[in-house]
Design a protein around this motif. Structure first.
Motif, short mmCIF file in Angstrom:
data_model
loop_
_atom_site.label_atom_id
_atom_site.label_comp_id
_atom_site.label_asym_id
_atom_site.label_seq_id
_atom_site.Cartn_x
_atom_site.Cartn_y
_atom_site.Cartn_z
N MET A 1 0.83 -1.21 0.00
CA MET A 1 0.00 0.00 0.00
C MET A 1 0.87 1.26 0.00
O MET A 1 0.58 2.22 -0.71
CB MET A 1 -0.93 0.01 1.21
N ARG A 2 1.91 1.26 0.83
CA ARG A 2 2.81 2.42 0.86
C ARG A 2 3.47 2.63 -0.50
O ARG A 2 3.60 3.75 -0.97
CB ARG A 2 3.87 2.24 1.94
N GLN A 3 3.91 1.53 -1.11
CA GLN A 3 4.54 1.64 -2.44
C GLN A 3 3.56 2.17 -3.47
O GLN A 3 3.91 3.01 -4.30
CB GLN A 3 5.08 0.26 -2.86
N GLN A 4 2.33 1.71 -3.44
CA GLN A 4 1.31 2.22 -4.38
C GLN A 4 1.08 3.71 -4.18
O GLN A 4 0.96 4.46 -5.14
CB GLN A 4 0.01 1.45 -4.21
N MET A 5 1.02 4.13 -2.93
CA MET A 5 0.81 5.56 -2.65
C MET A 5 2.01 6.37 -3.15
O MET A 5 1.84 7.44 -3.73
CB MET A 5 0.63 5.77 -1.14
N ARG A 6 3.20 5.84 -2.96
CA ARG A 6 4.39 6.53 -3.46
C ARG A 6 4.33 6.68 -4.97
O ARG A 6 4.66 7.74 -5.50
CB ARG A 6 5.64 5.71 -3.08
N MET A 7 3.92 5.62 -5.65
CA MET A 7 3.87 5.67 -7.11
C MET A 7 2.76 6.61 -7.58
O MET A 7 2.91 7.27 -8.60
CB MET A 7 3.66 4.27 -7.70
N ARG A 8 1.65 6.67 -6.85
CA ARG A 8 0.56 7.58 -7.25
C ARG A 8 0.97 9.03 -7.10
O ARG A 8 0.53 9.87 -7.89
CB ARG A 8 -0.67 7.32 -6.38
N THR A 9 1.78 9.34 -6.11
CA THR A 9 2.13 10.73 -5.86
C THR A 9 3.42 11.13 -6.55
O THR A 9 3.82 12.29 -6.47
CB THR A 9 2.28 10.98 -4.34
N PHE A 10 4.07 10.19 -7.22
CA PHE A 10 5.34 10.49 -7.92
C PHE A 10 5.05 11.33 -9.16
O PHE A 10 4.11 11.06 -9.89
CB PHE A 10 6.02 9.19 -8.32
N ARG A 11 5.85 12.35 -9.37
CA ARG A 11 5.68 13.20 -10.56
C ARG A 11 6.76 12.89 -11.57
O ARG A 11 7.94 12.83 -11.24
CB ARG A 11 5.77 14.67 -10.18
N TRP A 12 6.37 12.73 -12.81
CA TRP A 12 7.32 12.46 -13.88
C TRP A 12 7.94 13.72 -14.28
O TRP A 12 8.02 14.59 -14.69
CB TRP A 12 6.64 11.77 -15.05
#
Length: 60
Positions: free
Chosen positions: A49-60
């Protein structure tokens, strides 16, 4: 005195050996992570879950 051909061959062999060791290490790491996930399913789920949240908030 070793000539350039022998040095190049040694460098290639050491590079191949390094790649083999790295591949073995990565296999063992993956296996250890899978084992940990089976042993601690709630912690593994929280980590996913933490990894998914990190990926959702990551900006390209």
């Amino acid at each position: 005195m070793p000539d350039a051909r022998e040095e190049a061959r040694d460098a290639q062999e050491s590079e191949a050996a390094r790649r083999r060791r790295r591949a073995q290490f990565l296999r063992e790491l993956h296996e250890a992570k899978q084992l940990r996930d089976r042993v601690q399913p709630r912690r593994a789920r929280a980590a996913r879950m933490r990894q998914q949240m990190r990926m959702r908030t990551f900006r390209w």
